[in-house]
Design a protein around this motif. Structure first.
Motif, PDB file in Angstrom:
ATOM      1  N   LYS A 117      -3.152  -2.189   6.785  1.00  5.05           N
ATOM      2  CA  LYS A 117      -4.575  -2.407   6.491  1.00  5.05           C
ATOM      3  C   LYS A 117      -4.818  -3.899   6.304  1.00  5.05           C
ATOM      4  CE  LYS A 117      -6.732   0.174   3.320  1.00  5.05           C
ATOM      5  NZ  LYS A 117      -7.209   0.619   1.987  1.00  5.05           N
ATOM      6  N   GLY A 149      -0.395  -4.233   3.135  1.00  3.94           N
ATOM      7  CA  GLY A 149      -1.776  -4.598   3.389  1.00  3.94           C
ATOM      8  C   GLY A 149      -1.911  -6.113   3.300  1.00  3.94           C
ATOM      9  N   ASP A 179      -7.951  -0.480   9.405  1.00  4.59           N
ATOM     10  CA  ASP A 179      -6.571  -0.004   9.404  1.00  4.59           C
ATOM     11  C   ASP A 179      -5.903  -0.243  10.758  1.00  4.59           C
ATOM     12  OD1 ASP A 179      -7.151   2.296  11.134  1.00  4.59           O
ATOM     13  OD2 ASP A 179      -8.115   3.151   9.368  1.00  4.59           O
ATOM     14  N   ASP A 209     -12.669  -3.464   5.442  1.00  4.21           N
ATOM     15  CA  ASP A 209     -11.241  -3.312   5.713  1.00  4.21           C
ATOM     16  C   ASP A 209     -11.098  -2.561   7.033  1.00  4.21           C
ATOM     17  OD1 ASP A 209     -10.574  -0.279   5.080  1.00  4.21           O
ATOM     18  OD2 ASP A 209     -11.769  -0.985   3.382  1.00  4.21           O
ATOM     19  N   GLU A 238       0.852  -1.185   0.000  1.00  4.72           N
ATOM     20  CA  GLU A 238       0.000   0.000   0.000  1.00  4.72           C
ATOM     21  C   GLU A 238       0.893   1.242   0.000  1.00  4.72           C
ATOM     22  OE1 GLU A 238      -3.510  -0.216   0.171  1.00  4.72           O
ATOM     23  OE2 GLU A 238      -3.210  -2.354  -0.094  1.00  4.72           O
TER      24      GLU A 238
END
Length: 199
Positions: free
Chosen positions: A140, A101, A167, A165, A96
């Protein structure tokens, strides 16, 4: 006249000698230029090789991270779900903008009712998010849940029924011992729930 002839001959010799020096200087400059270009090409080749090696190292590192994350998931949820399908459909580490991620696609368990199936996905999400957050490698985490649905013609197909999703910042805020399963959709980003789960 002989003097004039000698002076002319000497002039010709001097001029031709100067011309040879200039030709030698030109050849020498061309050789140096060619050597310089060759050095630059070798340097570029070395840099490309180092870059390729670094990319390969990152790919191996991503594969190792992905395998560790998959092991955590299968340790928590089992290798197969209660429909005899692999719990983990697929998984990958991505690069990312702000770090790595992790994308995971899972097959959901069947339960007694639609609501219990949905809550089971939330519960299983909580079970895997806690240890994944402790890995501290991912900025993430993206979770996709699949479940078999039957269309109007009677065809059964695994369909994306839930996705979200979350974080790293949000994961670090959660106190897992007190966290309620029903709050999963409230703390994640981009929560999607298939209409079939809303019945």
């Amino acid at each position: 006249m002989k003097k004039l002839f000698y002076i002319g001959a000497m002039s010709v010799l001097l001029l031709s000698a100067c011309g040879v020096d200039k030709a030698e200087d030109t050849d020498s400059a061309q050789e140096e230029s060619a050597k310089e270009k060759e050095k630059e090409a070798e340097q570029a080749k070395k840099e490309d090789k180092a870059k390729s090696k670094e990319e390969k190292k990152n790919a191996n590192n991503n594969d190792d991270l992905a395998d560790k994350a998959k092991k955590i998931i299968t340790d928590k949820l089992g290798k197969k779900n209660n429909q005899k399908k692999d719990t983990v459909k697929s998984y990958a580490v991505t690069n990312e903008d702000n770090g790595k991620g992790f994308i995971i696609e899972l097959n959901a368990n069947e339960n007694f009712s639609v609501n219990m199936t949905k809550k089971g996905m939330w519960m299983d999400s909580k079970k895997i998010l806690e240890p994944l957050s402790k890995m501290n490698n991912f900025e993430k985490i993206i979770v996709h849940w699949y479940y078999p649905l039957v269309d109007t013609y009677g065809n059964e197909k695994d369909v994306l029924v839930m996705s979200f999703d979350i974080d790293k910042t949000t994961l670090n805020k959660i106190k897992w011992d007190n966290f309620l399963t029903d709050n999963v959709p409230n703390v994640v980003n981009n929560y999607f729930e298939h209409p079939a789960l809303k019945n």
